[in-house]
Design a protein around this motif. Structure first.
Motif, mmCIF file in Angstrom:
data_model
loop_
_atom_site.group_PDB
_atom_site.id
_atom_site.type_symbol
_atom_site.label_atom_id
_atom_site.label_comp_id
_atom_site.label_asym_id
_atom_site.label_seq_id
_atom_site.Cartn_x
_atom_site.Cartn_y
_atom_site.Cartn_z
ATOM 1 N N VAL A 1 -0.073 4.891 -13.164
ATOM 2 C CA VAL A 1 -0.091 4.261 -11.571
ATOM 3 C C VAL A 1 0.103 2.548 -12.587
ATOM 4 O O VAL A 1 1.113 2.022 -11.792
ATOM 5 N N GLU A 2 -0.379 2.047 -12.675
ATOM 6 C CA GLU A 2 -0.377 0.993 -13.396
ATOM 7 C C GLU A 2 1.062 0.781 -14.754
ATOM 8 O O GLU A 2 1.174 -0.342 -14.666
ATOM 9 N N ARG A 3 1.677 1.445 -15.168
ATOM 10 C CA ARG A 3 3.004 1.944 -16.071
ATOM 11 C C ARG A 3 4.042 2.201 -15.402
ATOM 12 O O ARG A 3 4.786 1.395 -15.414
ATOM 13 N N GLN A 4 3.448 2.559 -14.009
ATOM 14 C CA GLN A 4 5.136 3.077 -12.875
ATOM 15 C C GLN A 4 5.399 1.567 -12.306
ATOM 16 O O GLN A 4 5.600 1.220 -12.207
ATOM 17 N N MET A 5 4.036 0.617 -12.496
ATOM 18 C CA MET A 5 4.114 -0.757 -11.277
ATOM 19 C C MET A 5 4.640 -1.600 -12.076
ATOM 20 O O MET A 5 5.528 -2.540 -11.731
ATOM 21 N N VAL A 6 4.153 -1.777 -13.440
ATOM 22 C CA VAL A 6 5.492 -2.588 -14.589
ATOM 23 C C VAL A 6 7.102 -2.198 -14.631
ATOM 24 O O VAL A 6 7.586 -3.401 -14.523
ATOM 25 N N GLN A 7 6.668 -0.715 -14.606
ATOM 26 C CA GLN A 7 8.717 -0.210 -14.675
ATOM 27 C C GLN A 7 9.146 -0.163 -13.218
ATOM 28 O O GLN A 7 10.046 -0.024 -13.015
ATOM 29 N N GLU A 8 8.215 -0.325 -12.126
ATOM 30 C CA GLU A 8 9.479 -0.331 -10.750
ATOM 31 C C GLU A 8 8.547 -1.921 -10.433
ATOM 32 O O GLU A 8 8.388 -1.184 -9.000
ATOM 33 N N CYS B 1 2.291 9.877 -9.628
ATOM 34 C CA CYS B 1 1.445 9.837 -11.073
ATOM 35 C C CYS B 1 0.419 11.620 -10.724
ATOM 36 O O CYS B 1 -0.227 12.220 -11.605
ATOM 37 N N LEU B 2 0.055 11.718 -9.521
ATOM 38 C CA LEU B 2 -0.905 12.981 -9.355
ATOM 39 C C LEU B 2 0.118 14.385 -9.816
ATOM 40 O O LEU B 2 -0.950 15.495 -10.532
ATOM 41 N N LYS B 3 1.241 14.254 -9.811
ATOM 42 C CA LYS B 3 1.880 14.898 -10.100
ATOM 43 C C LYS B 3 2.314 15.026 -12.063
ATOM 44 O O LYS B 3 2.523 16.509 -11.993
ATOM 45 N N LYS B 4 1.985 13.997 -12.381
ATOM 46 C CA LYS B 4 2.273 14.434 -13.717
ATOM 47 C C LYS B 4 1.304 14.386 -14.376
ATOM 48 O O LYS B 4 0.871 14.995 -15.334
ATOM 49 N N LEU B 5 -0.476 14.731 -13.588
ATOM 50 C CA LEU B 5 -1.391 15.425 -14.049
ATOM 51 C C LEU B 5 -1.409 16.714 -14.790
ATOM 52 O O LEU B 5 -0.534 17.478 -13.961
ATOM 53 N N GLN B 6 -2.438 16.826 -16.020
ATOM 54 C CA GLN B 6 -2.371 18.288 -16.332
ATOM 55 C C GLN B 6 -2.666 19.535 -14.507
ATOM 56 O O GLN B 6 -3.705 18.605 -13.950
ATOM 57 N N SER B 7 -2.720 20.760 -14.142
ATOM 58 C CA SER B 7 -3.019 21.363 -12.941
ATOM 59 C C SER B 7 -4.557 21.763 -13.061
ATOM 60 O O SER B 7 -4.728 21.443 -11.869
ATOM 61 N N LYS B 8 -5.675 21.489 -13.975
ATOM 62 C CA LYS B 8 -6.586 21.668 -13.676
ATOM 63 C C LYS B 8 -7.270 20.129 -13.239
ATOM 64 O O LYS B 8 -8.514 20.343 -12.001
ATOM 65 N N ASP B 9 -6.733 19.213 -13.519
ATOM 66 C CA ASP B 9 -6.644 17.950 -13.208
ATOM 67 C C ASP B 9 -6.639 17.921 -11.780
ATOM 68 O O ASP B 9 -7.639 17.250 -11.164
ATOM 69 N N ARG B 10 -4.998 18.377 -11.231
ATOM 70 C CA ARG B 10 -5.043 18.316 -10.263
ATOM 71 C C ARG B 10 -5.894 18.733 -9.385
ATOM 72 O O ARG B 10 -6.185 18.256 -7.770
ATOM 73 N N GLU B 11 -6.193 20.036 -9.412
ATOM 74 C CA GLU B 11 -6.841 21.003 -8.409
ATOM 75 C C GLU B 11 -8.755 20.599 -8.015
ATOM 76 O O GLU B 11 -9.045 19.957 -7.234
ATOM 77 N N LEU B 12 -8.467 19.679 -9.333
ATOM 78 C CA LEU B 12 -9.904 18.638 -9.490
ATOM 79 C C LEU B 12 -10.436 17.869 -8.669
ATOM 80 O O LEU B 12 -10.723 17.833 -7.155
ATOM 81 N N ILE B 13 -8.620 16.520 -8.689
ATOM 82 C CA ILE B 13 -8.741 15.653 -7.508
ATOM 83 C C ILE B 13 -8.581 16.438 -6.402
ATOM 84 O O ILE B 13 -9.217 15.494 -5.554
ATOM 85 N N ILE C 1 0.496 -0.952 -0.028
ATOM 86 C CA ILE C 1 0.542 0.296 -0.085
ATOM 87 C C ILE C 1 0.898 1.623 0.049
ATOM 88 O O ILE C 1 0.864 1.991 -0.382
ATOM 89 N N ASP C 2 2.217 1.404 0.732
ATOM 90 C CA ASP C 2 3.115 2.759 1.080
ATOM 91 C C ASP C 2 2.949 2.068 -0.704
ATOM 92 O O ASP C 2 3.336 3.891 -1.183
ATOM 93 N N TRP C 3 3.918 1.422 -1.673
ATOM 94 C CA TRP C 3 4.795 1.601 -2.717
ATOM 95 C C TRP C 3 3.494 2.334 -3.369
ATOM 96 O O TRP C 3 3.716 2.831 -4.109
ATOM 97 N N THR C 4 2.272 1.997 -3.376
ATOM 98 C CA THR C 4 1.009 1.509 -4.158
ATOM 99 C C THR C 4 1.161 3.595 -3.815
ATOM 100 O O THR C 4 0.805 4.108 -5.627
ATOM 101 N N VAL C 5 1.160 4.019 -2.262
ATOM 102 C CA VAL C 5 0.747 5.122 -2.759
ATOM 103 C C VAL C 5 1.642 6.439 -3.114
ATOM 104 O O VAL C 5 1.343 7.761 -4.052
ATOM 105 N N GLY C 6 2.857 6.410 -3.250
ATOM 106 C CA GLY C 6 4.217 6.455 -3.531
ATOM 107 C C GLY C 6 3.656 6.560 -4.607
ATOM 108 O O GLY C 6 3.844 7.955 -5.291
ATOM 109 N N LEU C 7 3.705 5.897 -5.621
ATOM 110 C CA LEU C 7 3.052 5.804 -7.185
ATOM 111 C C LEU C 7 2.187 6.663 -7.980
ATOM 112 O O LEU C 7 2.266 7.636 -8.611
#
Length: 177
Positions: A169-176, A118-130, A108-114
């Motif tokens: 997150v799914e892409r990151q899980m495969v890469q890390e 990923c939140l940082k990679k979202l567009q700012s308007k989407d990040r604000e909405l989330i 869970i800690d690892w997934t939260v880190g991912l």
């Protein structure tokens, strides 16, 4: 230059670095299993000795933490067996259950880190909405009023943002792994 002056082979350097990096995680894992920080420190030392003895068995490129954690698990079981008459020591079944729970918490800690990456990679308007929806606990209706958009537009935007997060997150899980 004598054999004693020779630099350690690169695989030994990788092992030393991996062992060093694993110490805090191993100590937390062991402490979670035995519930006694002093005993956990002793078990960690025994685990480290065993890891050093088995250093040649470790294959660089494989998951050092998983290998070291499994050795720590068996050291905890040995500790519990040796202390079995003490009613304050956990039994094998409970140690196994706690081990599973600790591994789930680490996942869970690892997934939260991912997710945070990923939140940082979202567009700012989407990040604000989330952030408004989940950090501030705004309802769709409140978001609609605040942002001047229809509830269905807000729902659609949230759906797209969540899908983007999931895909990232799914892409990151495969890469890390």
């Amino acid at each position: 230059m004598t054999d004693n002056d020779a630099e350690p082979p690169p695989s030994r350097d990788v092992f030393v670095q991996s062992l060093t990096n694993a110490q805090l995680g191993l100590l937390r894992y062991i402490t979670a299993l035995v519930g006694d920080p002093e005993a956990a420190n002793n078990i960690l030392q025994n685990t480290n000795l065993l890891l050093w003895q088995k250093a040649d068995e470790f294959e660089p490129g494989t998951n050092f933490d998983a290998w070291a954690t499994k050795i720590a698990y068996w050291q905890v079981k040995a500790y519990c067996r040796d202390r079995g008459r003490d009613r304050h020591v956990f039994g094998d079944t409970l140690v196994a259950q706690l081990s599973d729970r600790v591994e789930q918490m680490e996942d869970i800690d690892w997934t939260v880190g991912l997710l945070r990456k990923c939140l940082k990679k979202l567009q700012s308007k989407d990040r604000e909405l989330i952030a408004l929806r989940y950090d501030n606990d705004f309802s769709v209706q409140q978001l609609s009023s605040r942002l001047g958009k229809s509830p269905s537009a807000i729902k659609g935007a949230l759906l797209r943002a969540r899908r983007a997060l999931r895909a990232c997150v799914e892409r990151q899980m495969v890469q890390e792994p």
